[in-house]
Design a protein around this motif. Structure first.
Motif, PDB file in Angstrom:
ATOM      1  N   LEU B 742     132.635  70.477  86.688  1.00 34.25           N
ATOM      2  CA  LEU B 742     131.387  70.337  87.425  1.00 34.25           C
ATOM      3  C   LEU B 742     131.085  71.688  88.076  1.00 34.25           C
ATOM      4  O   LEU B 742     131.932  72.246  88.769  1.00 34.25           O
ATOM      5  N   LYS B 744     128.129  74.259  90.163  1.00 37.11           N
ATOM      6  CA  LYS B 744     126.965  74.205  91.052  1.00 37.11           C
ATOM      7  C   LYS B 744     125.975  75.308  90.662  1.00 37.11           C
ATOM      8  O   LYS B 744     126.357  76.479  90.557  1.00 37.11           O
ATOM      9  N   LYS B 746     122.553  77.218  91.813  1.00 38.53           N
ATOM     10  CA  LYS B 746     121.798  77.417  93.048  1.00 38.53           C
ATOM     11  C   LYS B 746     120.711  78.458  92.813  1.00 38.53           C
ATOM     12  O   LYS B 746     120.980  79.539  92.291  1.00 38.53           O
ATOM     13  N   GLU B 751     119.731  73.441  94.999  1.00 37.03           N
ATOM     14  CA  GLU B 751     121.005  73.510  94.283  1.00 37.03           C
ATOM     15  C   GLU B 751     121.332  72.162  93.674  1.00 37.03           C
ATOM     16  O   GLU B 751     120.779  71.116  94.073  1.00 37.03           O
ATOM     17  N   LEU B 752     122.277  72.193  92.711  1.00 36.05           N
ATOM     18  CA  LEU B 752     122.518  71.018  91.897  1.00 36.05           C
ATOM     19  C   LEU B 752     123.905  71.142  91.282  1.00 36.05           C
ATOM     20  O   LEU B 752     124.323  72.230  90.897  1.00 36.05           O
ATOM     21  N   GLU B 753     124.622  70.020  91.205  1.00 35.07           N
ATOM     22  CA  GLU B 753     125.907  70.035  90.511  1.00 35.07           C
ATOM     23  C   GLU B 753     125.785  69.243  89.224  1.00 35.07           C
ATOM     24  O   GLU B 753     125.192  68.159  89.196  1.00 35.07           O
ATOM     25  N   GLN B 805     128.335  78.541  90.469  1.00 33.71           N
ATOM     26  CA  GLN B 805     129.637  78.504  91.156  1.00 33.71           C
ATOM     27  C   GLN B 805     130.367  77.217  90.785  1.00 33.71           C
ATOM     28  O   GLN B 805     129.767  76.297  90.219  1.00 33.71           O
ATOM     29  N   ARG B 806     131.642  77.156  91.134  1.00 35.45           N
ATOM     30  CA  ARG B 806     132.389  75.919  90.885  1.00 35.45           C
ATOM     31  C   ARG B 806     131.813  74.799  91.760  1.00 35.45           C
ATOM     32  O   ARG B 806     131.448  75.028  92.905  1.00 35.45           O
ATOM     33  N   GLY B 807     131.749  73.603  91.182  1.00 31.86           N
ATOM     34  CA  GLY B 807     131.225  72.472  91.938  1.00 31.86           C
ATOM     35  C   GLY B 807     132.222  71.985  92.982  1.00 31.86           C
ATOM     36  O   GLY B 807     133.410  72.334  92.941  1.00 31.86           O
ATOM     37  N   SER B 808     131.718  71.152  93.875  1.00 33.03           N
ATOM     38  CA  SER B 808     132.570  70.682  94.967  1.00 33.03           C
ATOM     39  C   SER B 808     133.440  69.499  94.551  1.00 33.03           C
ATOM     40  O   SER B 808     134.380  69.137  95.215  1.00 33.03           O
ATOM     41  N   SER B 811     134.401  66.430  87.748  1.00 32.88           N
ATOM     42  CA  SER B 811     133.477  65.615  86.973  1.00 32.88           C
ATOM     43  C   SER B 811     134.176  64.428  86.360  1.00 32.88           C
ATOM     44  O   SER B 811     135.273  64.543  85.831  1.00 32.88           O
TER      45      SER B 811
END
Lengths: 104, 819
Positions: B742, B744, B746, B751-753, B805-808, B811
């Motif tokens: 997952l 991110k 921005k 922003e969106l994952e 960027q790496r998602g929080s 997935s």
């Protein structure tokens, strides 16, 4: 409005009309025809122009899609086109959009 | 052959078969009909199904305009087959097309009008709903706006246009087609003086070279692409050149894949023109006879500024192959190859494009330039030599462009700002002189800005009525242009649709609509083909026709005393009579189908179509045909003849005898087309240290636009169940991303994952990512830019700057689609 619910109902068979174009090489053509004719869910029709006609029968839509994909991989099959889908029960499969699935 | 072998002609009587066996024979017969048509043979007779009724309709999805045959049994669609009689698709369908019947049967169809009260949606009656709309309009007619669609039928768009412009003297009406083909319109207008392509799909059957300008035809117009590939299968030589900013399925079939940096197609087109001039291989005869020259100006107007041929050549001097390589990344030798190709007289070249050129911060200019290299080189005016835009919606041409539902237009290519055009329209509509408003309304981006801005801060659109579209997902920069409506208490959003969508989420009133073959309809496809169909099944619950809603609202306004709802003799604007000459109150739903409202509105609309030589035949001619391409002109024997190639004497009846080619709507009034110069310019937003990647958006084969229909078809949903971001493997490796992670995204807007798909279907180059926009759970338009082409006002969805960027979270989704 509930945008999360999902429905899958009982299904009827899916029957599709399919055209395939076979390789020019006679041996490859014959091998493809044999493979297709031996498949229990496929009824081989006739050769018309560059095409062979098939009827493809599946128990549900997912199986139908898999079968379509499989036909394309048969050695000697150059091209596959779906020209009709009879889906008497498939309408019952239609569901809502999977609107707000949460990512785990 | 073994016992499984049967022939279509051996189909026995239905009564002797079980249902399953019968369906197999019917499927073989359909396949045989298509195979015979495609092989130039007489199709065998179809098996007779006594319990299933088959009728024709254009497909509900893209602008190709394939015809399907729809099988109906017991009031429900039970089968779809490609229509072998249709010239467009010759019996073929794409994966969306043969599932089109299922789009009606999602379990969450909207079936009742609903009004938001105290934050909750409550079911109300249609009478209440129509009254609510009418009273909102009556309270402030000038603050009311309509946002419709290239999926509106011709009659729906025409009725809405008449309600707004003739009834309310209000030009705040737009179709969503502003978002997809407005740049093609301004391109055609500024080059030929009249909108829409001169050529047609027949060009695809005769061209030697097909150039795809940012057009992933294999996925977006798959039946047309199959038409090309079938020529190859027959042993014909056809060279495919794929210009793109990322590798796609189309690229796999291309002889030349030319990857360019976003926006640099402007430089490439200029580079080709430069080489034609420098080498002297441009067509001197064509240019002398048929062309004049113009340049774009700092003000970026539709008219530009006339220049001489010498000036034009000077402007192009800087666009050497080496300079173009520097700007675009396309090797200079490839630019030379293109220059040489256009300089050849022994090949026929067709250029096609769609969103790649239209959703472009200089969309009008790139359209002008591509037309320009065809005109300059003389690759224009023979079948197979054509620059042709494709549309993404089934009636973007028919309803948005021809009916004229854009905010500055009147029907038939007229514009509100032209007094003569207003006078003509007032005469056809039997309006008092001066009723029509000369000031163009708000274009789409402006309209939503005004709707989503507080009234006391200048947001002067208070009530917005949307039909057959989903702006809550499809507009760019959604936080600004849609989501900021939330909390604005005096704003009122009315949404007519068939399913719950991102737009209905913010609706104050929801009106459940009939769709596709639940109503009569007429569409106009990409090649000027007008297509008609009849209602075949009933809509569910209390869903009703969009056109009926418009007429019912107009009638309620009439009853409430709005003076604009009357013509100059005091008659209601939407008056329909039956064959006996009796007025039929079609605003009463029970009476709506007592007359064919589509036929009546179409016959009225036809009166508008001759000014720009877009003549339509009577409605009943379309009932018989699988569409006809305008101008459709009556012959001496009373028959109606379509036109495949405009401005060309051999086919277009409006070209003067002996002229050969005549641009009879020339803006310079001398029968010449305009060859434009427009410079390469930087896009409005480019990657930088903070946002180092390009972001492009688009579609996938299996889903259509915002996915409201296709995501409800299990076969299509399962094939591509969710959105994703494509990224180059080296970029992903540098960031330590793996397939399925997952990530991110921005931008300056949001922003969106979403899950990462590396080396999947599409292959973006290093430094860029791609996200499809069909998934309402992953709204990429939260991030896109709302900068527009200054001429067409069409937003650029194809390029903005993004950080990755790496998602929080991790997935739970599989890495990309399952196919």
């Amino acid at each position: 409005m509930n945008r999360r619910e999902s429905h899958v109902s009982p299904r009827d068979p899916v029957v599709g009309g399919v055209l395939v174009r076979l390789a020019d090489d006679p041996a490859h053509r014959q091998a493809a025809l044999t493979t297709l004719a031996e498949h229990p869910a496929i009824t081989l029709g006739e050769a018309i122009g560059d095409w062979w006609t098939l009827a493809v029968e599946a128990e549900n839509a997912s199986e139908g899609r898999d079968l379509h994909s499989w036909i394309a991989t048969v050695p000697g099959v150059d091209w596959v086109e779906v020209v009709s889908v009879h889906f008497e029960g498939m309408a019952e499969e239609a569901g809502p959009s999977p609107a707000v699935e949460v990512m785990a | 052959m073994n016992t499984n072998t049967v022939t279509a002609s051996s189909v026995p009587a239905v009564s002797g078969l079980d249902r399953r066996r019968f369906l197999k024979h019917a499927a073989l017969a359909s396949a045989a009909a298509v195979a015979a048509t495609r092989s130039g043979l007489t199709p065998p007779a179809q098996a007779v199904e006594t319990d299933t009724r088959w009728d024709k309709a254009p497909c509900r999805f893209c602008g190709t305009g394939c015809h399907v045959e729809v099988g109906v049994r017991d009031g429900k669609i039970v089968g779809i087959r490609g229509d072998a009689k249709a010239e467009v698709n010759k019996g073929l369908l794409c994966v969306k097309g043969y599932h089109v019947g299922m789009i009606l049967y999602g379990k969450d169809r909207l079936t009742q009008p609903m009004l938001r009260r105290n934050g909750r949606m409550e079911v109300i009656t249609w009478d209440e709903a129509i009254d609510v709309v009418a009273r909102r309009i009556l309270a402030a007619p000038e603050r009311f706006a309509v946002y419709g669609s290239g999926q509106w039928t011709v009659a729906e768009g025409y009725a809405s246009q008449k309600l707004m412009k003739a009834g309310l003297a209000n030009n705040h009406i737009e179709p969503n087609a502003r978002l997809c083909m407005a740049s093609a319109v301004t391109g055609y207008l500024s080059v030929y003086g009249v909108d829409e392509p001169a050529g047609c799909y027949d060009d695809l059957d005769t061209c030697d070279v097909l150039i795809l300008w940012g057009n992933n035809m294999a996925e977006m117009h798959p039946v047309l692409f199959s038409r090309i590939l079938e020529r190859r299968n027959r042993g014909e030589k056809i060279r495919i050149i794929d210009f793109s900013t990322r590798r796609t399925r189309t690229s796999e079939f291309a002889d030349d894949y030319l990857e360019f940096r976003p926006q640099s197609d402007l430089a490439i087109a200029n580079g080709i023109a430069h080489l034609l001039i420098r080498s002297g291989t441009y067509s001197k005869e064509f240019v002398e006879k048929h062309c004049a020259f113009k340049t774009d100006t700092a003000e970026h107007t539709l008219d530009g500024r006339p220049i001489s041929f010498a000036d034009y050549c000077r402007e192009l001097e800087a666009y050497t192959p080496e300079k173009v390589e520097e700007i675009s990344g396309v090797p200079a030798e490839k630019i030379r190859m293109l220059g040489e190709l256009f300089g050849r007289k022994d090949v026929r070249i067709t250029s096609v494009w769609c969103m790649g050129m239209n959703q472009h911060a200089r969309g009008t200019n790139i359209n002008r330039l591509v037309h320009g290299i065809h005109l300059l080189s003389g690759h224009w005016g023979r079948p197979g030599d054509a620059p042709t835009s494709l549309t993404g919606q089934p009636s973007a041409c028919g309803t948005a462009r021809e009916v004229g539902t854009l905010c500055h237009l009147l029907p038939g290519g007229r514009v509100v700002a032209n007094p003569e055009h207003r006078k003509q329209s007032e005469a056809i509509w039997n309006l008092p002189e001066g009723r029509l408003n000369p000031k163009p309304g708000y274009h789409t981006v402006q309209l939503f800005e005004k709707f989503c801005t507080a009234t006391d801060k200048g947001g002067d659109i208070q009530t917005l009525f949307t039909q057959v579209t989903n702006p809550g997902q499809s507009l760019p920069n959604l936080h600004k242009l849609f989501k900021s409506k939330q909390g604005l208490e005096d704003k009122f959003l009315i949404v007519c649709d068939v399913y719950p969508t991102a737009t209905t989420e913010l609706a104050d009133l929801i009106l459940p609509a009939a769709m596709w073959v639940e109503k009569n309809g007429i569409y106009g496809n990409s090649e000027r083909r007008t297509q008609q169909w009849f209602r075949m099944v009933r809509p569910p619950g209390n869903a009703r026709d969009d056109c009926w809603m418009t007429i019912a609202i107009a009638r309620r306004l009439f009853e409430l005393g709005h003076p604009g709802m009357k013509d100059k003799e005091g008659k209601f604007l939407f008056t329909f009579k039956n064959e006996k000459g009796e007025e039929v109150p079609v605003w009463e739903w029970e009476r709506y189908y007592d007359v064919n409202v589509d036929r009546a509105l179409f016959e009225e609309y036809r009166l508008f179509t001759r000014l720009k030589h877009k003549d339509l035949a009577p409605y009943d001619e379309y009932v018989k045909a699988r569409g006809l391409r305008w101008p459709v002109v009556q012959q001496a024997d009373g028959s109606w003849r379509e036109t495949k190639f405009r401005f060309m004497e051999f086919d277009d009846p409006y070209v003067k005898k002996g002229a050969g080619i005549q641009f009879y709507h020339s803006v310079t009034k001398d029968d010449r087309a305009q060859v434009w110069f427009a410079p390469y310019e930087l896009p409005p937003e480019v990657p930088d240290a903070e946002y180092p990647f390009w972001l492009g958006t688009g579609r996938v084969l299996e889903h259509w636009h915002t996915g409201t229909m296709t995501m409800r078809v299990p076969q299509l949903r399962n094939a591509v169940p969710h959105s994703y971001v494509e990224m180059h493997p080296s970029d992903a490796a540098e960031k330590g991303f793996k397939n399925g992670d997952l990530v991110k995204l921005k931008t300056r807007r949001g922003e969106l994952e979403l899950p990462l798909w590396i080396s999947g279907r599409g292959h973006p180059p290093r430094g860029s990512v791609f996200v499809p926009f069909f998934d309402e759970r992953i709204m990429i338009n939260d991030l896109t830019l709302d900068a527009v082409c200054p001429v067409s006002k069409e937003p650029d969805y194809k390029k903005c700057a993004v950080d990755v960027q790496r998602g929080s979270q991790r997935s739970a989704r599989p890495p990309g689609p399952t196919i």
